[in-house]
Write an enzyme that holds these catalytic residues in place. Structure first.
Site, PDB file in Angstrom:
ATOM      1  N   LEU A 175       0.843  -1.199   0.000  1.00 18.26           N
ATOM      2  CA  LEU A 175       0.000   0.000   0.000  1.00 18.26           C
ATOM      3  C   LEU A 175       0.881   1.252   0.000  1.00 18.26           C
ATOM      4  O   LEU A 175       1.718   1.420   0.883  1.00 18.26           O
ATOM      5  CB  LEU A 175      -0.911  -0.003   1.236  1.00 18.26           C
ATOM      6  N   ALA A 176       0.657   2.079  -0.997  1.00 25.58           N
ATOM      7  CA  ALA A 176       1.514   3.270  -1.110  1.00 25.58           C
ATOM      8  C   ALA A 176       0.737   4.431  -1.717  1.00 25.58           C
ATOM      9  O   ALA A 176       1.293   5.260  -2.428  1.00 25.58           O
ATOM     10  CB  ALA A 176       2.735   2.944  -1.959  1.00 25.58           C
ATOM     11  N   GLY A 203      -1.158   6.662   0.030  1.00 29.32           N
ATOM     12  CA  GLY A 203      -1.391   7.783   0.949  1.00 29.32           C
ATOM     13  C   GLY A 203      -0.628   9.034   0.526  1.00 29.32           C
ATOM     14  O   GLY A 203       0.401   8.956  -0.143  1.00 29.32           O
ATOM     15  N   ARG A 235       2.153  15.241   5.950  1.00 33.13           N
ATOM     16  CA  ARG A 235       3.039  15.699   7.020  1.00 33.13           C
ATOM     17  C   ARG A 235       4.510  15.749   6.606  1.00 33.13           C
ATOM     18  O   ARG A 235       5.340  16.289   7.324  1.00 33.13           O
ATOM     19  CB  ARG A 235       2.865  14.805   8.263  1.00 33.13           C
ATOM     20  N   TYR A 246       3.441  -2.167   3.537  1.00 27.21           N
ATOM     21  CA  TYR A 246       3.185  -0.732   3.415  1.00 27.21           C
ATOM     22  C   TYR A 246       4.428  -0.005   2.926  1.00 27.21           C
ATOM     23  O   TYR A 246       5.532  -0.256   3.425  1.00 27.21           O
ATOM     24  CB  TYR A 246       2.744  -0.184   4.794  1.00 27.21           C
ATOM     25  N   ASP A 296       5.330   2.871   3.475  1.00 28.34           N
ATOM     26  CA  ASP A 296       5.923   3.775   4.465  1.00 28.34           C
ATOM     27  C   ASP A 296       6.345   3.037   5.737  1.00 28.34           C
ATOM     28  O   ASP A 296       6.589   3.659   6.764  1.00 28.34           O
ATOM     29  CB  ASP A 296       4.959   4.928   4.788  1.00 28.34           C
ATOM     30  N   TYR A 350      46.383  17.465 -11.435  1.00 23.56           N
ATOM     31  CA  TYR A 350      45.213  16.898 -12.098  1.00 23.56           C
ATOM     32  C   TYR A 350      45.704  15.903 -13.146  1.00 23.56           C
ATOM     33  O   TYR A 350      46.424  16.280 -14.078  1.00 23.56           O
ATOM     34  CB  TYR A 350      44.350  17.980 -12.780  1.00 23.56           C
ATOM     35  N   ASN A 354      57.038   9.102 -10.973  1.00 23.77           N
ATOM     36  CA  ASN A 354      56.920  10.156  -9.971  1.00 23.77           C
ATOM     37  C   ASN A 354      56.384  11.417 -10.644  1.00 23.77           C
ATOM     38  O   ASN A 354      56.997  11.916 -11.584  1.00 23.77           O
ATOM     39  CB  ASN A 354      58.281  10.426  -9.341  1.00 23.77           C
TER      40      ASN A 354
END
Ligand code: UD1
Ligand code: CA
Length: 459
Positions: free
Chosen positions: A8-9, A11, A15, A104, A106, A368, A379
């Site tokens: 279930l996803a 919602g 909040r 779920y 969540d 670089y 070296n």
């Protein structure tokens, strides 16, 4: 019997105060919903079944992010009329005669073992329900058991009597049930309750009425059944999860300066006697050999580090292989497609990209090095730059074994430096240089005898 998983996803997750659907918020670098899907896919009983995700709010975003996943079916719930209604949306897609496991999006940290135990309770005359005991059960559905301790029904907080509110065993929402049972009971759901919702929880009483025993399994691991509704809970779960990962690694022999200052957003394999200082962040797939030492404030991403490597403070290493006995940092940046052989040294303020470095070679300061192949025993002096890009295309620099590149050299690619060659400091090298010879490009140094120091004019 096949196992089909329903997640279930749908919602909204108001909040979270976010434009992103709740289940896409990340825990340990991965959407909550992906945690659940991965756990479902990992179930040993899940051989042939499918995973059905019920999406709703922000569904397009959810599908865009996760729609590519194989074996996942998507069912839309256009209106959120309750958990029972949500499950109904998946029913047409379910395999024939399967066990349905309800999860779920969540509740991301549910454990595989817990689910396997729950599924094992399901048969023609039984279903499984996962419950937990809470000191403060407020808001949750209460588990009502009879004198013989057998589950009778679930009463939602808002519909509960005073006596029922005192029960501290609550519904986690997670259950496993034969699909034929589930279908029959969902058909009978109504929304005659305080919230006017189709409650999935009403099927428990229907099961009891149909002589199906509801096996209520209590988990005392609060973390695995915690649902996340806001960013405070998300952060709490993140720390709980990270704490568990740190603990697992320490049990595998890793020494940690501070387990609360460690983050793993992915997976990590370790050898023996690995040690991690504070604020080590790992992302993706990490492999650390024996006796690897990682200093403070280091970011490792998709990396393989062989035995006895030391990574000093504030270094960032991504998509690379670091040969045994090498020392990296402090303040080094290793970018993707870099392969370092054994016993290399990469020092401070050195950036390396798409480069192979041979055994024992050193790039100790301020350089670089990109799109390059370095032999062994090379070296590279301080301030050396490979000029690999002409504004349109990238070119390679090849440096032979035991070459010595003087400080502040620019190697304008494509270019080759011969074996054992020495490049004088401050050179701009635009053509290939021969083996074993000194090459330099530099104006002759002169001294002006007539020069006088300027003096300040008086006003
Ligand atoms: C639900 C349970 C409650 C349990 C609690 C655990 C019901 C009726 N109640 O209550 O017994 O203690 O979870 O957290 O099942 N969802 C949808 N579509 C909908 C409604 C919900 O996909 O129409 C999803 C939500 O996204 C959420 C989950 O189902 O992930 C639970 O829904 P929520 O409304 O939070 O249920 P609770 O009231 O907390
Ligand atoms: Ca809830």
């Amino acid at each position: 019997m096949k196992l089909d998983v329903i997640i279930l996803a749908a919602g909204q997750g108001t909040r979270m105060k976010s434009s992103k659907p709740k289940v896409l918020h990340e825990l340990a670098g991965k959407p909550m919903l992906t945690h659940v899907i991965d756990t479902a896919m990992g179930l040993s009983v899940n051989a042939a079944g499918k995973i059905h995700v019920i999406y709703g709010h922000g569904g397009e975003q959810v599908k865009k992010t996760l729609g590519h996943l194989k074996d996942v079916e998507w069912a839309e719930q256009t209106e959120q009329l309750g958990t029972g209604h949500a499950v109904q949306q998946a029913m047409p897609g379910l395999s024939k005669d399967c066990i349905a496991l309800i999860l779920y999006g969540d509740v991301p940290l549910i454990q595989q073992q817990t689910l396997e135990n729950l599924i094992a309770t399901v048969n023609d005359t039984q279903m499984g329900l996962l419950t937990t005991l809470l000191d403060n059960p407020s808001g949750y559905g209460r588990i009502i058991r009879d004198k013989n301790n057998i589950v009778q029904k679930i009463v939602e907080h808002k519909d509960a009597t005073k006596a029922e509110l005192l029960v501290n065993e609550v519904n986690t929402g997670i259950m496993a049930v034969k699909s034929s049972h589930l279908q029959a009971w969902l058909n009978k759901l109504n929304n005659n309750n305080v919230q006017g919702e189709y409650y999935l929880t009403d099927i428990i009483e229907m099961a009891v009425n149909d002589d199906v025993v509801v096996v209520g399994t209590i988990t005392n691991d609060e973390v695995e059944v915690t649902g996340i509704n806001d960013k405070v809970q998300l952060q709490e779960m993140e720390r709980a999860y990270q704490g568990r990962q740190a603990e697992r690694l320490m049990r595998e022999g890793v020494s940690m300066a501070d387990a609360s200052r460690f983050d793993l957003r992915g997976s990590c394999e370790v050898g023996q006697d690995v040690s991690l200082d504070i604020n080590v962040v790992m992302e993706g797939k990490i492999k650390l050999g024996n006796r690897v030492k990682i200093g403070p404030n280091v970011l490792l991403k998709d990396i393989e580090i062989h035995d006895d490597v030391v990574v000093l403070a504030n270094s960032v290493l991504e998509q690379a292989i670091i040969g045994s006995g090498s020392q990296i940092g402090p303040f080094a940046r290793i970018r993707p497609d870099t392969i370092l052989a054994e016993n290399t040294r990469i020092g401070n303020f050195v950036e390396i990209k798409k480069t192979t470095v041979g055994k024992g070679s050193k790039i100790s300061h301020l350089s670089y090095i990109g799109d390059s192949e370095l032999g062994s025993g090379v070296n590279i002096g301080a301030g050396t730059i490979t000029c690999n890009y002409d504004g349109a295309n990238k070119f390679k620099t090849i440096i032979g074994d035991n070459a010595f590149i003087g400080s502040d050299t620019q190697l304008v690619a494509p270019v080759k430096v011969g074996k054992g060659a020495t490049i004088g400091a401050g050179s701009t090298i635009t053509r290939d240089t021969p083996d074993e010879k000194l090459t330099l490009s530099r104006n002759k140094q002169i001294t002006i005898d007539s020069w006088k120091k300027p003096v300040k004019t008086k006003k």
